[in-house]
Design a protein around this motif. Structure first.
Motif, PDB file in Angstrom:
ATOM      1  N   ALA A 168       0.831  -1.198   0.000  1.00  0.00           N
ATOM      2  CA  ALA A 168       0.000   0.000   0.000  1.00  0.00           C
ATOM      3  C   ALA A 168       0.871   1.256   0.000  1.00  0.00           C
ATOM      4  O   ALA A 168       0.587   2.236  -0.712  1.00  0.00           O
ATOM      5  N   MET A 169       1.949   1.229   0.770  1.00  0.00           N
ATOM      6  CA  MET A 169       2.857   2.372   0.811  1.00  0.00           C
ATOM      7  C   MET A 169       3.555   2.546  -0.533  1.00  0.00           C
ATOM      8  O   MET A 169       3.707   3.676  -1.035  1.00  0.00           O
ATOM      9  N   VAL A 170       3.963   1.435  -1.139  1.00  0.00           N
ATOM     10  CA  VAL A 170       4.603   1.489  -2.453  1.00  0.00           C
ATOM     11  C   VAL A 170       3.642   2.063  -3.494  1.00  0.00           C
ATOM     12  O   VAL A 170       4.020   2.891  -4.339  1.00  0.00           O
ATOM     13  N   ALA A 171       2.381   1.615  -3.429  1.00  0.00           N
ATOM     14  CA  ALA A 171       1.377   2.097  -4.387  1.00  0.00           C
ATOM     15  C   ALA A 171       1.150   3.594  -4.257  1.00  0.00           C
ATOM     16  O   ALA A 171       1.030   4.308  -5.261  1.00  0.00           O
ATOM     17  N   ARG A 172       1.102   4.093  -3.042  1.00  0.00           N
ATOM     18  CA  ARG A 172       0.898   5.538  -2.839  1.00  0.00           C
ATOM     19  C   ARG A 172       2.069   6.328  -3.403  1.00  0.00           C
ATOM     20  O   ARG A 172       1.880   7.403  -3.989  1.00  0.00           O
ATOM     21  N   LEU A 173       3.269   5.794  -3.239  1.00  0.00           N
ATOM     22  CA  LEU A 173       4.440   6.483  -3.796  1.00  0.00           C
ATOM     23  C   LEU A 173       4.390   6.454  -5.318  1.00  0.00           C
ATOM     24  O   LEU A 173       4.683   7.458  -5.978  1.00  0.00           O
ATOM     25  N   ALA A 174       4.006   5.314  -5.896  1.00  0.00           N
ATOM     26  CA  ALA A 174       3.940   5.196  -7.361  1.00  0.00           C
ATOM     27  C   ALA A 174       2.919   6.152  -7.957  1.00  0.00           C
ATOM     28  O   ALA A 174       3.097   6.662  -9.065  1.00  0.00           O
ATOM     29  N   GLN A 175       1.857   6.410  -7.212  1.00  0.00           N
ATOM     30  CA  GLN A 175       0.809   7.309  -7.699  1.00  0.00           C
ATOM     31  C   GLN A 175       1.103   8.771  -7.390  1.00  0.00           C
ATOM     32  O   GLN A 175       0.309   9.650  -7.762  1.00  0.00           O
ATOM     33  N   GLY A 176       2.223   9.017  -6.737  1.00  0.00           N
ATOM     34  CA  GLY A 176       2.590  10.391  -6.407  1.00  0.00           C
ATOM     35  C   GLY A 176       1.750  10.999  -5.300  1.00  0.00           C
ATOM     36  O   GLY A 176       1.715  12.224  -5.147  1.00  0.00           O
ATOM     37  N   ARG A 177       1.072  10.153  -4.531  1.00  0.00           N
ATOM     38  CA  ARG A 177       0.191  10.671  -3.485  1.00  0.00           C
ATOM     39  C   ARG A 177       0.894  10.817  -2.138  1.00  0.00           C
ATOM     40  O   ARG A 177       0.436  11.546  -1.276  1.00  0.00           O
ATOM     41  N   HIS A 178       2.012  10.112  -1.957  1.00  0.00           N
ATOM     42  CA  HIS A 178       2.663  10.161  -0.644  1.00  0.00           C
ATOM     43  C   HIS A 178       4.127   9.757  -0.775  1.00  0.00           C
ATOM     44  O   HIS A 178       4.438   8.739  -1.391  1.00  0.00           O
ATOM     45  N   VAL A 179       5.003  10.556  -0.211  1.00  0.00           N
ATOM     46  CA  VAL A 179       6.425  10.220  -0.134  1.00  0.00           C
ATOM     47  C   VAL A 179       6.742   9.855   1.315  1.00  0.00           C
ATOM     48  O   VAL A 179       6.563  10.688   2.210  1.00  0.00           O
ATOM     49  N   PRO A 180       7.161   8.627   1.572  1.00  0.00           N
ATOM     50  CA  PRO A 180       7.443   8.221   2.960  1.00  0.00           C
ATOM     51  C   PRO A 180       8.515   9.105   3.599  1.00  0.00           C
ATOM     52  O   PRO A 180       9.380   9.660   2.912  1.00  0.00           O
ATOM     53  N   ILE A 181       8.431   9.234   4.903  1.00  0.00           N
ATOM     54  CA  ILE A 181       9.455   9.975   5.645  1.00  0.00           C
ATOM     55  C   ILE A 181      10.697   9.095   5.736  1.00  0.00           C
ATOM     56  O   ILE A 181      10.671   8.020   6.334  1.00  0.00           O
ATOM     57  N   LEU A 182      11.763   9.538   5.133  1.00  0.00           N
ATOM     58  CA  LEU A 182      13.001   8.758   5.080  1.00  0.00           C
ATOM     59  C   LEU A 182      14.116   9.512   5.795  1.00  0.00           C
ATOM     60  O   LEU A 182      14.102  10.746   5.851  1.00  0.00           O
ATOM     61  N   ASN A 198      13.769  11.832  -6.694  1.00  0.00           N
ATOM     62  CA  ASN A 198      13.064  11.342  -7.885  1.00  0.00           C
ATOM     63  C   ASN A 198      11.555  11.203  -7.685  1.00  0.00           C
ATOM     64  O   ASN A 198      10.844  10.933  -8.665  1.00  0.00           O
ATOM     65  N   ALA A 199      11.079  11.351  -6.460  1.00  0.00           N
ATOM     66  CA  ALA A 199       9.679  11.066  -6.166  1.00  0.00           C
ATOM     67  C   ALA A 199       8.715  11.920  -6.993  1.00  0.00           C
ATOM     68  O   ALA A 199       7.687  11.428  -7.458  1.00  0.00           O
ATOM     69  N   MET A 241      13.239   2.122  -6.463  1.00  0.00           N
ATOM     70  CA  MET A 241      14.267   2.345  -5.450  1.00  0.00           C
ATOM     71  C   MET A 241      13.693   2.148  -4.055  1.00  0.00           C
ATOM     72  O   MET A 241      14.383   1.658  -3.150  1.00  0.00           O
ATOM     73  N   PHE A 242      12.428   2.504  -3.867  1.00  0.00           N
ATOM     74  CA  PHE A 242      11.813   2.336  -2.558  1.00  0.00           C
ATOM     75  C   PHE A 242      11.655   0.855  -2.213  1.00  0.00           C
ATOM     76  O   PHE A 242      11.799   0.464  -1.052  1.00  0.00           O
ATOM     77  N   ARG A 243      11.357   0.026  -3.206  1.00  0.00           N
ATOM     78  CA  ARG A 243      11.313  -1.417  -2.950  1.00  0.00           C
ATOM     79  C   ARG A 243      12.691  -1.912  -2.489  1.00  0.00           C
ATOM     80  O   ARG A 243      12.792  -2.711  -1.544  1.00  0.00           O
ATOM     81  N   ASP A 244      13.729  -1.439  -3.163  1.00  0.00           N
ATOM     82  CA  ASP A 244      15.084  -1.792  -2.729  1.00  0.00           C
ATOM     83  C   ASP A 244      15.357  -1.271  -1.325  1.00  0.00           C
ATOM     84  O   ASP A 244      16.036  -1.938  -0.522  1.00  0.00           O
ATOM     85  N   TYR A 245      14.832  -0.103  -1.039  1.00  0.00           N
ATOM     86  CA  TYR A 245      15.033   0.505   0.276  1.00  0.00           C
ATOM     87  C   TYR A 245      14.407  -0.353   1.375  1.00  0.00           C
ATOM     88  O   TYR A 245      15.008  -0.552   2.440  1.00  0.00           O
ATOM     89  N   LEU A 246      13.223  -0.873   1.135  1.00  0.00           N
ATOM     90  CA  LEU A 246      12.563  -1.722   2.126  1.00  0.00           C
ATOM     91  C   LEU A 246      13.372  -2.993   2.380  1.00  0.00           C
ATOM     92  O   LEU A 246      13.524  -3.426   3.527  1.00  0.00           O
ATOM     93  N   THR A 247      13.902  -3.578   1.305  1.00  0.00           N
ATOM     94  CA  THR A 247      14.751  -4.759   1.464  1.00  0.00           C
ATOM     95  C   THR A 247      16.019  -4.420   2.226  1.00  0.00           C
ATOM     96  O   THR A 247      16.454  -5.170   3.116  1.00  0.00           O
TER      97      THR A 247
END
Length: 223
Positions: free
Chosen positions: A78-92, A139-140, A150-156
């Motif tokens: 769900a978090m990945v999907a929100r980032l892909a849609q440009g609706r939310h950038v996680p706090i990193l 890049n978001a 990149m965010f998927r890689d980040y989670l891993t």
């Protein structure tokens, strides 16, 4: 008679000189031994202080990682999907949480060999993690697809960092409480568990591999 008296005086002076030289030499060796002992004690204290400081920093950040890690696959997607849609950038994170490590990095080489590898590996992952977070933020907005991958890689990477941090904590704690022997026993136990795991799972993995090869060989199209 006079010559004999002079010879006695020369012999006495020679004995005195030899005794004095021996005392001076013994004093020098004793002082040198004490100095070396004091240097070893100071070095040991420094090594212990570094290990305690690193353990404190790693423990604090691992606790933060544990509270931030999403174990639920659906929540991750769900978090990945929100980032892909440009609706939310996680706090990193904006930094690598390595202030203590950077402060003592020149002294890392004095740590025991068994402590250097897990500690350096953990902080290297932190640095990579911080750099990847920066790239995701950059890049978001304009390249959401790239940021998402990149965010998927980040989670891993986050999971790997957490695992490595826990391992570093275990090794440092064992070393502080029981020294090198405790760490060697810990490593031996871990190796034994890994060997048992491989022995238990290897037959199933080989059977699956053979089944896959058999299916491919029976398929006339080679698929």
């Amino acid at each position: 008679m006079r010559a004999l008296f002079l010879n006695d005086r020369v012999a006495a002076a020679l004995v005195t000189a030899l005794v004095g030289g021996g005392v001076v030499a013994a004093g020098w060796f004793w002082t040198h031994a004490l100095s070396r002992r004091r240097d070893r004690q100071l070095r040991d204290e420094r090594v212990t202080d570094i290990q305690r400081a690193l353990l404190a920093e790693i423990r604090a950040h691992v606790a933060a990682l544990e509270s931030q890690t999403l174990d639920d696959p659906d929540a991750r997607e769900a978090m990945v999907a929100r980032l892909a849609q440009g609706r939310h950038v996680p706090i990193l994170p904006h930094d690598a949480n390595d202030r203590i490590f950077r402060a003592i990095v020149e002294d890392v080489h004095i740590l025991p060999e068994w402590a250097i590898d897990p500690v350096v590996r953990y902080y290297r992952l932190l640095a990579v993690r911080a750099a990847l977070a920066q790239d995701i933020r950059a890049n978001a907005k304009d390249h959401p697809e790239r940021a998402t991958e990149m965010f998927r890689d980040y989670l891993t990477l986050n999971d790997e960092t957490l695992t490595t941090g826990r391992r570093a904590m275990i090794v440092l704690t064992a070393g502080l409480e029981g020294g090198g022997e405790a760490v060697e026993a810990l490593i031996a136990a871990a190796s034994h568990r890994e060997a048992e795991r491989i022995a238990a799972t290897l037959p199933t993995e080989l059977a699956q591999l053979r089944a896959g090869l058999n299916r491919r060989s029976s398929d006339p199209r080679g698929r």
